[in-house]
Scaffold this motif. Structure first.
Motif, PDB file in Angstrom:
ATOM      1  N   VAL A   1      14.874   3.669  27.846  1.00  0.00           N
ATOM      2  CA  VAL A   1      15.242   5.017  27.410  1.00  0.00           C
ATOM      3  C   VAL A   1      16.713   4.975  27.024  1.00  0.00           C
ATOM      4  O   VAL A   1      17.568   4.623  27.856  1.00  0.00           O
ATOM      5  N   ASN A   2      16.994   5.295  25.766  1.00  0.00           N
ATOM      6  CA  ASN A   2      18.370   5.298  25.269  1.00  0.00           C
ATOM      7  C   ASN A   2      19.100   3.995  25.576  1.00  0.00           C
ATOM      8  O   ASN A   2      20.267   3.988  25.973  1.00  0.00           O
ATOM      9  N   GLY A   3      18.412   2.883  25.414  1.00  0.00           N
ATOM     10  CA  GLY A   3      19.033   1.582  25.605  1.00  0.00           C
ATOM     11  C   GLY A   3      19.158   1.119  27.038  1.00  0.00           C
ATOM     12  O   GLY A   3      19.753   0.080  27.309  1.00  0.00           O
ATOM     13  N   HIS A   4      18.594   1.876  27.974  1.00  0.00           N
ATOM     14  CA  HIS A   4      18.679   1.508  29.392  1.00  0.00           C
ATOM     15  C   HIS A   4      17.285   1.469  30.000  1.00  0.00           C
ATOM     16  O   HIS A   4      16.450   2.317  29.702  1.00  0.00           O
ATOM     17  N   ALA A   5      17.074   0.492  30.879  1.00  0.00           N
ATOM     18  CA  ALA A   5      15.785   0.397  31.568  1.00  0.00           C
ATOM     19  C   ALA A   5      15.612   1.612  32.474  1.00  0.00           C
ATOM     20  O   ALA A   5      16.530   1.985  33.205  1.00  0.00           O
ATOM     21  N   ASP A   6      14.452   2.234  32.401  1.00  0.00           N
ATOM     22  CA  ASP A   6      14.141   3.380  33.265  1.00  0.00           C
ATOM     23  C   ASP A   6      13.866   2.838  34.668  1.00  0.00           C
ATOM     24  O   ASP A   6      12.877   2.131  34.881  1.00  0.00           O
ATOM     25  N   PRO A   7      14.723   3.164  35.636  1.00  0.00           N
ATOM     26  CA  PRO A   7      14.542   2.605  36.984  1.00  0.00           C
ATOM     27  C   PRO A   7      13.282   3.103  37.690  1.00  0.00           C
ATOM     28  O   PRO A   7      12.815   2.472  38.633  1.00  0.00           O
ATOM     29  N   SER A   8      12.717   4.206  37.226  1.00  0.00           N
ATOM     30  CA  SER A   8      11.527   4.740  37.892  1.00  0.00           C
ATOM     31  C   SER A   8      10.242   4.054  37.434  1.00  0.00           C
ATOM     32  O   SER A   8       9.205   4.215  38.060  1.00  0.00           O
ATOM     33  N   TYR A   9      10.317   3.280  36.332  1.00  0.00           N
ATOM     34  CA  TYR A   9       9.105   2.611  35.839  1.00  0.00           C
ATOM     35  C   TYR A   9       8.913   1.273  36.536  1.00  0.00           C
ATOM     36  O   TYR A   9       9.807   0.435  36.578  1.00  0.00           O
ATOM     37  N   GLN A  10       7.719   1.072  37.052  1.00  0.00           N
ATOM     38  CA  GLN A  10       7.296  -0.211  37.598  1.00  0.00           C
ATOM     39  C   GLN A  10       5.870  -0.446  37.120  1.00  0.00           C
ATOM     40  O   GLN A  10       5.032   0.447  37.253  1.00  0.00           O
ATOM     41  N   PRO A  11       5.578  -1.619  36.569  1.00  0.00           N
ATOM     42  CA  PRO A  11       4.198  -1.884  36.129  1.00  0.00           C
ATOM     43  C   PRO A  11       3.219  -1.683  37.287  1.00  0.00           C
ATOM     44  O   PRO A  11       3.499  -2.065  38.421  1.00  0.00           O
ATOM     45  N   GLN A  12       2.095  -1.054  36.991  1.00  0.00           N
ATOM     46  CA  GLN A  12       1.083  -0.761  38.004  1.00  0.00           C
ATOM     47  C   GLN A  12      -0.010  -1.816  37.973  1.00  0.00           C
ATOM     48  O   GLN A  12      -0.713  -1.955  36.990  1.00  0.00           O
ATOM     49  N   ARG A  13      -0.117  -2.543  39.029  1.00  0.00           N
ATOM     50  CA  ARG A  13      -1.146  -3.579  39.122  1.00  0.00           C
ATOM     51  C   ARG A  13      -2.074  -3.298  40.302  1.00  0.00           C
ATOM     52  O   ARG A  13      -2.530  -4.200  40.981  1.00  0.00           O
ATOM     53  N   SER A  14      -2.358  -2.013  40.537  1.00  0.00           N
ATOM     54  CA  SER A  14      -3.156  -1.627  41.702  1.00  0.00           C
ATOM     55  C   SER A  14      -4.592  -2.163  41.656  1.00  0.00           C
ATOM     56  O   SER A  14      -5.235  -2.299  42.689  1.00  0.00           O
ATOM     57  N   GLU A  15      -5.097  -2.480  40.476  1.00  0.00           N
ATOM     58  CA  GLU A  15      -6.464  -2.982  40.342  1.00  0.00           C
ATOM     59  C   GLU A  15      -6.487  -4.490  40.089  1.00  0.00           C
ATOM     60  O   GLU A  15      -7.478  -5.034  39.586  1.00  0.00           O
ATOM     61  N   ALA A  16      -5.421  -5.182  40.450  1.00  0.00           N
ATOM     62  CA  ALA A  16      -5.308  -6.622  40.176  1.00  0.00           C
ATOM     63  C   ALA A  16      -6.463  -7.421  40.778  1.00  0.00           C
ATOM     64  O   ALA A  16      -6.977  -8.348  40.146  1.00  0.00           O
TER      65      ALA A  16
END
Length: 131
Positions: free
Chosen positions: A83-98
């Protein structure tokens, strides 16, 4: 419609029911866009971030229609949303069904979960499956 020109899934599934869950893949075998083809294969390239699904139901749906399924994971747990050139700290890939994805991949025509870096292995597997 000609046999090998499938309509997009969104036409088959109303927009109110479209989801990123692998459960929507259950619809693919029923579409029968492959006509009388002797060998049928679906290659799914996905980030593998999916909502809940039943891997047994999905395996059974593809097996009943004799369609091979090859899963290829694009991305990783290091993916970020910017977002605006910065990583959104609240986003984490969801692998709950791995675990379910792993079971589905093991039972699939590919026999494992490929990664986007496995292009040669994917191509070799697809060639082996379709002849």
């Amino acid at each position: 419609m000609k046999p090998n020109n499938p309509e997009p899934l969104a036409w088959e599934i109303s927009s109110a029911h479209v989801t990123t869950s692998f459960s929507t893949l259950e619809t693919v075998p029923k579409l029968n866009f492959y006509g009388t083809a002797k060998r049928k294969l679906l290659v799914v390239i996905s980030d593998m971030e999916t909502g809940g699904f039943d891997s047994g139901v999905l395996r059974a749906a593809f097996a009943a229609h004799r369609i091979g399924l090859v899963l290829v994971q694009a991305g990783s747990t290091h993916d970020r949303v910017w977002v605006n050139g910065h990583a959104d700290p609240s986003y984490q890939p969801q692998r709950s069904e791995a675990a379910k994805i792993a079971r589905l991949a093991e039972a699939s025509a590919g026999g494992r979960l490929f990664t986007i870096g496995d292009t040669r292995a994917v191509a070799n597997r697809v060639r082996a499956l379709v002849g």
